[in-house]
Write an enzyme that holds these catalytic residues in place. Sequence first.
Site, PDB file in Angstrom:
ATOM      1  N   GLY A 106      64.591  64.836  40.851  1.00 33.31           N
ATOM      2  CA  GLY A 106      65.462  65.310  41.923  1.00 33.31           C
ATOM      3  C   GLY A 106      65.015  64.719  43.241  1.00 33.31           C
ATOM      4  O   GLY A 106      63.881  64.252  43.369  1.00 33.31           O
ATOM      5  N   PRO A 107      65.899  64.738  44.223  1.00 30.06           N
ATOM      6  CA  PRO A 107      65.586  64.110  45.506  1.00 30.06           C
ATOM      7  C   PRO A 107      64.466  64.829  46.254  1.00 30.06           C
ATOM      8  O   PRO A 107      64.134  65.965  45.942  1.00 30.06           O
ATOM      9  CB  PRO A 107      66.904  64.211  46.272  1.00 30.06           C
ATOM     10  CG  PRO A 107      67.662  65.317  45.629  1.00 30.06           C
ATOM     11  CD  PRO A 107      67.234  65.344  44.194  1.00 30.06           C
ATOM     12  N   SER A 108      63.901  64.158  47.213  1.00 33.05           N
ATOM     13  CA  SER A 108      62.887  64.737  48.078  1.00 33.05           C
ATOM     14  C   SER A 108      63.457  65.997  48.746  1.00 33.05           C
ATOM     15  O   SER A 108      64.603  65.998  49.175  1.00 33.05           O
ATOM     16  CB  SER A 108      62.493  63.695  49.128  1.00 33.05           C
ATOM     17  OG  SER A 108      61.515  64.222  49.961  1.00 33.05           O
ATOM     18  N   GLY A 109      62.658  67.059  48.753  1.00 34.79           N
ATOM     19  CA  GLY A 109      63.118  68.304  49.357  1.00 34.79           C
ATOM     20  C   GLY A 109      63.820  69.233  48.380  1.00 34.79           C
ATOM     21  O   GLY A 109      64.222  70.337  48.740  1.00 34.79           O
ATOM     22  N   GLY A 119      62.619  70.915  45.974  1.00 37.74           N
ATOM     23  CA  GLY A 119      61.831  72.101  45.647  1.00 37.74           C
ATOM     24  C   GLY A 119      60.880  71.895  44.476  1.00 37.74           C
ATOM     25  O   GLY A 119      60.299  72.855  43.964  1.00 37.74           O
ATOM     26  N   LYS A 120      60.657  70.651  44.078  1.00 34.44           N
ATOM     27  CA  LYS A 120      59.827  70.353  42.911  1.00 34.44           C
ATOM     28  C   LYS A 120      58.367  70.759  43.139  1.00 34.44           C
ATOM     29  O   LYS A 120      57.748  71.411  42.292  1.00 34.44           O
ATOM     30  CB  LYS A 120      59.908  68.854  42.563  1.00 34.44           C
ATOM     31  CG  LYS A 120      61.348  68.348  42.380  1.00 34.44           C
ATOM     32  CD  LYS A 120      61.411  66.880  42.004  1.00 34.44           C
ATOM     33  CE  LYS A 120      60.903  65.909  43.079  1.00 34.44           C
ATOM     34  NZ  LYS A 120      61.727  65.889  44.306  1.00 34.44           N
ATOM     35  N   THR A 121      57.809  70.373  44.273  1.00 38.22           N
ATOM     36  CA  THR A 121      56.414  70.695  44.565  1.00 38.22           C
ATOM     37  C   THR A 121      56.239  72.202  44.717  1.00 38.22           C
ATOM     38  O   THR A 121      55.252  72.784  44.236  1.00 38.22           O
ATOM     39  CB  THR A 121      55.967  69.986  45.867  1.00 38.22           C
ATOM     40  OG1 THR A 121      56.259  68.596  45.742  1.00 38.22           O
ATOM     41  CG2 THR A 121      54.489  70.174  46.120  1.00 38.22           C
ATOM     42  N   GLU A 145      53.630  62.559  39.946  1.00 37.62           N
ATOM     43  CA  GLU A 145      53.485  61.100  39.912  1.00 37.62           C
ATOM     44  C   GLU A 145      53.694  60.447  41.274  1.00 37.62           C
ATOM     45  O   GLU A 145      53.622  59.226  41.384  1.00 37.62           O
ATOM     46  CB  GLU A 145      54.483  60.504  38.909  1.00 37.62           C
ATOM     47  CG  GLU A 145      54.248  60.973  37.499  1.00 37.62           C
ATOM     48  CD  GLU A 145      55.167  60.302  36.495  1.00 37.62           C
ATOM     49  OE1 GLU A 145      56.238  59.822  36.881  1.00 37.62           O
ATOM     50  OE2 GLU A 145      54.789  60.264  35.310  1.00 37.62           O
TER      51      GLU A 145
HETATM   52  P1  ADP Z   1      60.113  68.229  46.652  1.00 38.63           P
HETATM   53  O1  ADP Z   1      58.770  68.334  46.005  1.00 38.63           O
HETATM   54  O2  ADP Z   1      61.238  68.285  45.663  1.00 38.63           O
HETATM   55  O3  ADP Z   1      60.228  67.074  47.573  1.00 38.63           O
HETATM   56  P2  ADP Z   1      59.280  70.543  48.196  1.00 38.63           P
HETATM   57  O4  ADP Z   1      59.060  71.674  47.273  1.00 38.63           O
HETATM   58  O5  ADP Z   1      58.092  69.785  48.678  1.00 38.63           O
HETATM   59  O6  ADP Z   1      60.338  69.543  47.530  1.00 38.63           O
HETATM   60  O7  ADP Z   1      60.085  71.031  49.457  1.00 38.63           O
HETATM   61  C1  ADP Z   1      61.266  71.806  49.373  1.00 38.63           C
HETATM   62  C2  ADP Z   1      61.625  72.286  50.758  1.00 38.63           C
HETATM   63  O8  ADP Z   1      60.633  73.175  51.232  1.00 38.63           O
HETATM   64  C3  ADP Z   1      61.722  71.169  51.780  1.00 38.63           C
HETATM   65  O9  ADP Z   1      62.799  71.470  52.630  1.00 38.63           O
HETATM   66  C4  ADP Z   1      60.412  71.254  52.521  1.00 38.63           C
HETATM   67  O10 ADP Z   1      60.552  70.810  53.834  1.00 38.63           O
HETATM   68  C5  ADP Z   1      60.117  72.726  52.468  1.00 38.63           C
HETATM   69  N1  ADP Z   1      58.671  72.985  52.484  1.00 38.63           N
HETATM   70  C6  ADP Z   1      57.764  72.469  51.615  1.00 38.63           C
HETATM   71  N2  ADP Z   1      56.530  72.942  51.867  1.00 38.63           N
HETATM   72  C7  ADP Z   1      56.656  73.771  52.938  1.00 38.63           C
HETATM   73  C8  ADP Z   1      55.736  74.579  53.685  1.00 38.63           C
HETATM   74  N3  ADP Z   1      54.433  74.630  53.373  1.00 38.63           N
HETATM   75  N4  ADP Z   1      56.237  75.313  54.708  1.00 38.63           N
HETATM   76  C9  ADP Z   1      57.536  75.276  55.011  1.00 38.63           C
HETATM   77  N5  ADP Z   1      58.460  74.554  54.353  1.00 38.63           N
HETATM   78  C10 ADP Z   1      58.031  73.807  53.322  1.00 38.63           C
HETATM   79  P1  ADP Z   2      52.986  65.519  50.950  1.00 43.02           P
HETATM   80  O1  ADP Z   2      53.987  65.541  49.839  1.00 43.02           O
HETATM   81  O2  ADP Z   2      53.569  65.769  52.296  1.00 43.02           O
HETATM   82  O3  ADP Z   2      52.082  64.331  50.912  1.00 43.02           O
HETATM   83  P2  ADP Z   2      51.951  67.832  49.638  1.00 43.02           P
HETATM   84  O4  ADP Z   2      52.377  69.106  50.226  1.00 43.02           O
HETATM   85  O5  ADP Z   2      52.631  67.365  48.396  1.00 43.02           O
HETATM   86  O6  ADP Z   2      51.995  66.724  50.760  1.00 43.02           O
HETATM   87  O7  ADP Z   2      50.410  67.867  49.281  1.00 43.02           O
HETATM   88  C1  ADP Z   2      49.417  68.054  50.257  1.00 43.02           C
HETATM   89  C2  ADP Z   2      48.087  68.128  49.542  1.00 43.02           C
HETATM   90  O8  ADP Z   2      48.069  69.285  48.712  1.00 43.02           O
HETATM   91  C3  ADP Z   2      47.852  66.931  48.642  1.00 43.02           C
HETATM   92  O9  ADP Z   2      46.527  66.467  48.836  1.00 43.02           O
HETATM   93  C4  ADP Z   2      48.017  67.444  47.242  1.00 43.02           C
HETATM   94  O10 ADP Z   2      47.048  66.871  46.362  1.00 43.02           O
HETATM   95  C5  ADP Z   2      47.792  68.913  47.381  1.00 43.02           C
HETATM   96  N1  ADP Z   2      48.732  69.625  46.534  1.00 43.02           N
HETATM   97  C6  ADP Z   2      50.072  69.469  46.506  1.00 43.02           C
HETATM   98  N2  ADP Z   2      50.627  70.251  45.607  1.00 43.02           N
HETATM   99  C7  ADP Z   2      49.614  70.948  45.044  1.00 43.02           C
HETATM  100  C8  ADP Z   2      49.550  71.904  44.053  1.00 43.02           C
HETATM  101  N3  ADP Z   2      50.635  72.325  43.414  1.00 43.02           N
HETATM  102  N4  ADP Z   2      48.344  72.408  43.733  1.00 43.02           N
HETATM  103  C9  ADP Z   2      47.240  71.981  44.364  1.00 43.02           C
HETATM  104  N5  ADP Z   2      47.240  71.069  45.316  1.00 43.02           N
HETATM  105  C10 ADP Z   2      48.409  70.546  45.651  1.00 43.02           C
END
Ligand code: ADP
Ligand code: ADP
Length: 234
Positions: A42-45, A47-49, A171
């Site tokens: 899915g695209p950036s943003g 909600g995957k992370t 990845e």
């Molecule tokens: P993806 O991994 O698919 O790119 P993220 O889960 O990183 O998506 O982000 C989903 C949405 O949540 C984005 O709009 C991002 O800006 C927002 N977001 C991510 N982390 C935070 C945070 N720590 N605080 C506030 N908003 C966040």
């Molecule tokens: P960005 O996508 O803006 O580079 P992230 O929010 O994905 O930043 O990650 C910031 C830091 O947190 C990275 O060093 C990453 O390794 C760590 N991190 C991201 N997601 C997780 C997670 N689910 N559990 C533990 N560490 C995480």
Amino acid sequence: RPAVEFHDVRFAYRRGKQAEKTQVLNGVSFSVPARGLTAVVGPSGAGKTTMFQLIERFYSVDRGSVRLSGHDIEALPLDTVRGLVGYVQQDSAAMRGTIRENLTYANPHAGDDAVREAVAMAGLTSVIAHLPRGLDTELGDQGSGLSGGQRQRLCIARTLLQQPAVMLLDEATSNLDSDSERDFRDVVRRISRRCAVIAIAHRISTVIDADKIVVMEGGRVRATGVHHDLMERD
Ligand code: ADP
Ligand code: ADP
């Protein structure tokens, strides 16, 4: 029992007291089988992370539930959650000490057999055997003998030593040449016979290999299926 289940999960980040909440997951449901590779695309943003962070209970859901191996994540002790979920940290720049120390950093009591097995699963047995100091090779400096792709697989081996029920793999940060790509693909396949692997997939090979694909967009699951089904949809 599925390794992970999301049931109508809603989640918003809170930015300070007065600011409004940003809804990030809007009723997400899916399940991840106990074995096999599940690719999340899915695209950036999308909600995957955030979804990964809820699986680690780094945050708690606002509504709905997350289940790990059949248990409500909120009812499990945090140590249990940390044991079940292996997040592959891929910060190879921060690797210090020897290969062995890196592998056992989080699992200091891992025995030689467990270390050997994790190294083998990560496809690093012969690589390490060819280093003059083997497992006692220092990783700190450049030129320690491991390529970027091999370091990445070392991160996977480290997580394997934890014997997680589910391995989370992002990845995003890895760019691999085609040989490393093939090795990586083999390793992910092998591991996914042992536990559930969920990959935020940026590689087409991971998506093609996946037993299940979850397509996320705008905080929702747009589709799930196998590669073949999703291709026909377009
Ligand atoms: P993806 O991994 O698919 O790119 P993220 O889960 O990183 O998506 O982000 C989903 C949405 O949540 C984005 O709009 C991002 O800006 C927002 N977001 C991510 N982390 C935070 C945070 N720590 N605080 C506030 N908003 C966040
Ligand atoms: P960005 O996508 O803006 O580079 P992230 O929010 O994905 O930043 O990650 C910031 C830091 O947190 C990275 O060093 C990453 O390794 C760590 N991190 C991201 N997601 C997780 C997670 N689910 N559990 C533990 N560490 C995480």
